[in-house]
Design a protein around this motif. Structure first.
Motif, PDB file in Angstrom:
ATOM      1  N   GLY A 176       0.792  -1.219   0.000  1.00 37.36           N
ATOM      2  CA  GLY A 176       0.000   0.000   0.000  1.00 37.36           C
ATOM      3  C   GLY A 176       0.828   1.273   0.000  1.00 37.36           C
ATOM      4  O   GLY A 176       0.303   2.364  -0.241  1.00 37.36           O
ATOM      5  N   ARG A 177       2.137   1.158   0.275  1.00 36.73           N
ATOM      6  CA  ARG A 177       2.989   2.352   0.274  1.00 36.73           C
ATOM      7  C   ARG A 177       3.331   2.795  -1.148  1.00 36.73           C
ATOM      8  O   ARG A 177       3.824   3.897  -1.343  1.00 36.73           O
ATOM      9  CB  ARG A 177       4.270   2.071   1.062  1.00 36.73           C
ATOM     10  CG  ARG A 177       4.050   1.830   2.552  1.00 36.73           C
ATOM     11  CD  ARG A 177       5.355   1.950   3.314  1.00 36.73           C
ATOM     12  NE  ARG A 177       6.272   0.868   2.952  1.00 36.73           N
ATOM     13  CZ  ARG A 177       6.374  -0.274   3.619  1.00 36.73           C
ATOM     14  NH1 ARG A 177       5.597  -0.497   4.673  1.00 36.73           N
ATOM     15  NH2 ARG A 177       7.242  -1.201   3.243  1.00 36.73           N
ATOM     16  N   HIS A 178       3.089   1.951  -2.127  1.00 37.98           N
ATOM     17  CA  HIS A 178       3.394   2.281  -3.516  1.00 37.98           C
ATOM     18  C   HIS A 178       2.158   2.866  -4.202  1.00 37.98           C
ATOM     19  O   HIS A 178       1.083   2.286  -4.146  1.00 37.98           O
ATOM     20  CB  HIS A 178       3.854   1.031  -4.275  1.00 37.98           C
ATOM     21  CG  HIS A 178       5.052   0.365  -3.667  1.00 37.98           C
ATOM     22  ND1 HIS A 178       6.346   0.778  -3.927  1.00 37.98           N
ATOM     23  CD2 HIS A 178       5.155  -0.682  -2.804  1.00 37.98           C
ATOM     24  CE1 HIS A 178       7.197   0.005  -3.258  1.00 37.98           C
ATOM     25  NE2 HIS A 178       6.497  -0.885  -2.564  1.00 37.98           N
ATOM     26  N   ARG A 179       2.331   4.006  -4.853  1.00 42.55           N
ATOM     27  CA  ARG A 179       1.205   4.628  -5.541  1.00 42.55           C
ATOM     28  C   ARG A 179       0.765   3.800  -6.743  1.00 42.55           C
ATOM     29  O   ARG A 179      -0.406   3.765  -7.083  1.00 42.55           O
ATOM     30  CB  ARG A 179       1.567   6.043  -5.991  1.00 42.55           C
ATOM     31  CG  ARG A 179       1.834   7.000  -4.834  1.00 42.55           C
ATOM     32  CD  ARG A 179       1.988   8.426  -5.339  1.00 42.55           C
ATOM     33  NE  ARG A 179       0.774   8.893  -6.002  1.00 42.55           N
ATOM     34  CZ  ARG A 179       0.672  10.093  -6.581  1.00 42.55           C
ATOM     35  NH1 ARG A 179       1.709  10.923  -6.583  1.00 42.55           N
ATOM     36  NH2 ARG A 179      -0.440  10.451  -7.147  1.00 42.55           N
ATOM     37  N   ARG A 180       1.705   3.166  -7.409  1.00 45.53           N
ATOM     38  CA  ARG A 180       1.393   2.317  -8.556  1.00 45.53           C
ATOM     39  C   ARG A 180       2.372   1.150  -8.567  1.00 45.53           C
ATOM     40  O   ARG A 180       3.402   1.184  -9.239  1.00 45.53           O
ATOM     41  CB  ARG A 180       1.479   3.121  -9.863  1.00 45.53           C
ATOM     42  CG  ARG A 180       0.958   2.378 -11.089  1.00 45.53           C
ATOM     43  CD  ARG A 180       1.136   3.243 -12.338  1.00 45.53           C
ATOM     44  NE  ARG A 180       0.702   2.550 -13.536  1.00 45.53           N
ATOM     45  CZ  ARG A 180      -0.501   2.646 -14.068  1.00 45.53           C
ATOM     46  NH1 ARG A 180      -1.409   3.421 -13.498  1.00 45.53           N
ATOM     47  NH2 ARG A 180      -0.803   1.992 -15.169  1.00 45.53           N
ATOM     48  N   PRO A 181       2.088   0.108  -7.800  1.00 48.21           N
ATOM     49  CA  PRO A 181       3.007  -1.028  -7.721  1.00 48.21           C
ATOM     50  C   PRO A 181       3.257  -1.643  -9.099  1.00 48.21           C
ATOM     51  O   PRO A 181       2.380  -1.636  -9.974  1.00 48.21           O
ATOM     52  CB  PRO A 181       2.264  -2.016  -6.810  1.00 48.21           C
ATOM     53  CG  PRO A 181       1.260  -1.192  -6.085  1.00 48.21           C
ATOM     54  CD  PRO A 181       0.872  -0.085  -6.994  1.00 48.21           C
ATOM     55  N   THR A 182       4.430  -2.180  -9.284  1.00 49.13           N
ATOM     56  CA  THR A 182       4.748  -2.876 -10.529  1.00 49.13           C
ATOM     57  C   THR A 182       4.074  -4.248 -10.518  1.00 49.13           C
ATOM     58  O   THR A 182       3.654  -4.747  -9.468  1.00 49.13           O
ATOM     59  CB  THR A 182       6.259  -3.052 -10.690  1.00 49.13           C
ATOM     60  OG1 THR A 182       6.725  -3.929  -9.658  1.00 49.13           O
ATOM     61  CG2 THR A 182       6.979  -1.716 -10.594  1.00 49.13           C
ATOM     62  N   LEU A 183       4.017  -4.868 -11.687  1.00 48.02           N
ATOM     63  CA  LEU A 183       3.443  -6.205 -11.765  1.00 48.02           C
ATOM     64  C   LEU A 183       4.262  -7.194 -10.938  1.00 48.02           C
ATOM     65  O   LEU A 183       3.700  -8.099 -10.299  1.00 48.02           O
ATOM     66  CB  LEU A 183       3.371  -6.653 -13.230  1.00 48.02           C
ATOM     67  CG  LEU A 183       2.393  -5.882 -14.130  1.00 48.02           C
ATOM     68  CD1 LEU A 183       2.433  -6.441 -15.542  1.00 48.02           C
ATOM     69  CD2 LEU A 183       0.979  -5.939 -13.568  1.00 48.02           C
ATOM     70  N   ALA A 184       5.576  -7.028 -10.960  1.00 54.23           N
ATOM     71  CA  ALA A 184       6.427  -7.916 -10.168  1.00 54.23           C
ATOM     72  C   ALA A 184       6.120  -7.783  -8.682  1.00 54.23           C
ATOM     73  O   ALA A 184       6.095  -8.782  -7.937  1.00 54.23           O
ATOM     74  CB  ALA A 184       7.898  -7.609 -10.440  1.00 54.23           C
TER      75      ALA A 184
END
Length: 304
Positions: free
Chosen positions: A180-188
């Protein structure tokens, strides 16, 4: 000589099947109990069937009555539409129940707004929401469903379809999840966490898996649940990742302790439709209902 069926008798039949009681049907129709009982006798002779039989302290419909009820309701609605086609509907006086088939993800974000909007101008109207099942068009044809709201397939010529809105899927995690800390997590990054999949048909794979395959990645689906609402509840109490409609995430995410984010892939949009039978096109009350639903959607638009 056999009894002849007329619209008044069919109205009694419909009320008896809805209420399961002569007394309650009489109240619904504003008739006396003896008059309703006599009408039931006429129905039994005309249809050559008991219609309602004693079951404990109450009464239960016969199999014939259950099969016939949707067709009778459809005939009554056709007659009402014919009479009122050229008239303006008086919403303040309208007393009618509309049955709306809808999936839970749409219902969670739309039902309350639709009920509020309808009640504000037509207090005698009841919106009866029923869950998706087979999505057969027969329910629209026989009148057991007035309006279908959901992701629709190609419709038959007698079924009218209109796009209600377009929706995208977003990722959800519990607010305290590292993801949740990532605004747009990568697929990995998504693939490092277990997933919950929402599928009425029990499928673990979906469009996201095809995109992951193309990128040489794979996710682990730890649970498959039947609805988006259940997926959101499960994610709120676990470390899972889920995919749900953006409107659902935006409206209930904070209350459920969730964070939502766009998925770093071009997932296909969901196109949510209204569907109804052609015989209701000219019905002014049904036209009003469709307009009310559209207005409710505009008032609950998801943030960009």
């Amino acid at each position: 000589m056999a009894e002849q069926l007329d619209l008044n008798l069919l109205r009694v039949f419909d009320a008896l099947l809805r209420e399961g009681s002569v007394t309650a049907a009489a109240e619904r129709l504003h008739l006396s109990i003896p008059a309703t009982s006599r009408a039931l006798g006429r129905l039994r002779r005309a249809m050559d069937d008991p219609i309602l039989v004693r079951a404990g302290r109450g009464m239960a419909p016969t199999p014939f009555a259950l099969r016939t009820a949707p067709r009778v309701r459809s005939l009554l609605e056709d007659a009402a539409a014919l009479i009122s086609a050229d008239r303006e509907v008086r919403l303040t006086e309208l007393e009618r129940t509309f049955t709306i088939r809808i999936n839970d993800g749409v219902a969670a974000t739309l039902a309350a707004a639709a009920v509020e909007a309808a009640s504000a101008v037509a207090p005698g109207v009841t919106l009866r929401f029923v869950a998706e099942g087979s999505e057969s068009a027969e329910a629209l044809r026989d009148g057991s469903v007035d309006l279908d709201i959901g992701v629709a397939e190609a419709a038959a010529p007698d079924i009218r379809t209109a796009v209600l809105y377009r929706e995208r899927l977003v990722g959800i995690v519990r607010a305290d999840s590292p993801l949740g800390r990532h605004r747009r997590p990568t697929l990995a990054q998504l693939c490092r966490h277990p997933h919950v999949s929402a599928s009425r048909r029990g499928r673990a794979r979906g469009p996201l898996d095809e995109l992951l395959d193309a990128a040489g990645l794979r996710r682990h689906v730890a649970a498959v649940v039947p609805t988006f609402a259940v997926a959101a509840l499960l994610v709120s109490s676990s470390g899972y990742v889920g995919l749900v409609p953006q409107r659902l995430a935006a409206q209930y995410g904070e209350a459920l302790g969730l964070r939502w984010f766009p998925v770093a892939a071009e997932l296909p949009e969901l196109e949510v439709h209204l569907q109804w039978h052609a015989r209701l096109d000219a019905d002014p009350a049904h036209r009003w209902l469709r307009g009310t639903i559209r207005d409710a959607v505009n008032r609950t638009s998801a943030p960009a």
